[in-house]
Design an enzyme around this catalytic site. Structure first.
Site, PDB file in Angstrom:
ATOM      1  CB  SER A  15      -0.937   0.017   1.217  1.00 52.43           C
ATOM      2  OG  SER A  15      -0.177   0.107   2.420  1.00 52.43           O
ATOM      3  CB  SER A 138      10.372  10.670   7.696  1.00 52.63           C
ATOM      4  OG  SER A 138       9.388  11.641   8.018  1.00 52.63           O
ATOM      5  CE1 TYR A 151       7.879   7.121  10.805  1.00 52.98           C
ATOM      6  CE2 TYR A 151       7.900   9.524  10.822  1.00 52.98           C
ATOM      7  CZ  TYR A 151       7.830   8.321  10.128  1.00 52.98           C
ATOM      8  OH  TYR A 151       7.717   8.329   8.750  1.00 52.98           O
ATOM      9  CE  LYS A 155      10.641   6.249   8.928  1.00 55.57           C
ATOM     10  NZ  LYS A 155      10.823   5.237   7.855  1.00 55.57           N
TER      11      LYS A 155
END
Length: 280
Positions: A15, A138, A151, A155
């Site tokens: 996805s 990111s 997160y 990252k």
């Protein structure tokens, strides 16, 4: 250099950005190895991509199983030319409300899993004297923002590891390494994010819902990789500006994010919903 006839292995391909990348690389004439947890979804993506493909489902953090999986990937077409580490999860919780187990899972999925897969694929690339490894980091891999301590940590770690890896393998072995920095991209990343207790959040963000279409993000990524870019920002608006400001005026970024944090802390103290600020 194009990707015609090359074997491209994409994780998290069921996805979002991963699925869009599969279709974009398929359109370039690449042969695809598609990985993720949901085999049925991977098959749908493969059908839409219309390319020679191998469906190779696995759990990203099943570290014991990864060597055998990598062997299957290598054996399919005689080697993996391009590895795109895309699988990952996000987080939406204040540090004060986050269980340590959430941090462990974030590092396992978003950092250690791609590192382990890279370790397994890298020797073949070195032997062949060519290859391209990409990590989907990111904007949060460069800019620390509220509600994403785990997160951002994972990252940031990806940026550090893959920048250092590039220094070791780019000139010495002819292997390219691209660090990709998406901002908000339309996907299920926010609804699949972990809360402070480790539960799945189940709702999206305005930033994500109003973000770049995954197909546009994938087109920018493929173009950047084709051009051999070492770092590929894929962001708009304030997120793109934050990347530039983090390098040129870090104090300005710290001031903005601190104000966001103050607003969230006040909401928490009042027992109100703590939601990400809209930066679109």
């Amino acid at each position: 250099m194009g990707f015609q006839g090359q074997t491209v292995w994409i994780t998290g391909a069921s996805s979002g950005i991963g699925a869009a990348l599969a279709k974009a690389f398929g359109a370039k004439g690449a042969k695809l190895i598609l990985s993720g947890r949901r085999e049925d979804a991977l098959k749908e993506v493969a059908a839409e991509a219309g390319a020679d493909h191998l469906i190779l489902p696995f759990e990203a953090t099943d570290f014991a199983a990864l060597p055998a999986i990598a062997q299957q990937a290598e054996a399919w077409q005689g080697g993996v030319d391009v590895l795109i580490n895309n699988a990952g999860i996000s987080q939406r919780s204040l540090a004060l409300d986050t269980d340590f187990s959430v941090y462990q899972k974030m590092m396992d999925v978003d950092f250690l899993a791609p590192v382990r897969l890279t370790q397994l694929v890298l020797p073949g690339m070195v032997e062949r004297g060519a290859g391209h490894i990409a990590i989907i980091s990111s904007v949060a891999g460069k800019v620390g923002v509220p509600l994403r301590t785990g997160y951002c940590a994972a990252k940031h770690a990806c940026c550090g590891y893959y920048d250092a890896l590039r220094a070791e393998v780019e000139t010495a072995y002819g292997i390219k390494v691209s660090v990709i920095l998406p901002g908000s991209v339309q996907s299920a990343i926010a609804s699949n994010a972990l809360t402070g207790s480790g539960d799945v959040r189940g709702t999206s963000d305005a930033n994500i819902d109003n973000g770049l279409p995954a197909e546009e993000a994938a087109a920018r990524i493929v173009a950047g990789m084709e051009a051999g870019e070492r770092e590929i920002p894929v962001a708009e608006g304030m997120e793109a500006a934050a990347l530039q400001m983090r390098a040129a005026n870090p104090e300005g970024v710290f001031q903005i994010t601190a104000e966001q944090g103050r607003v969230l802390a006040e909401a928490r103290a009042k027992g109100e919903a703590v939601e990400p600020p809209n930066t679109q």
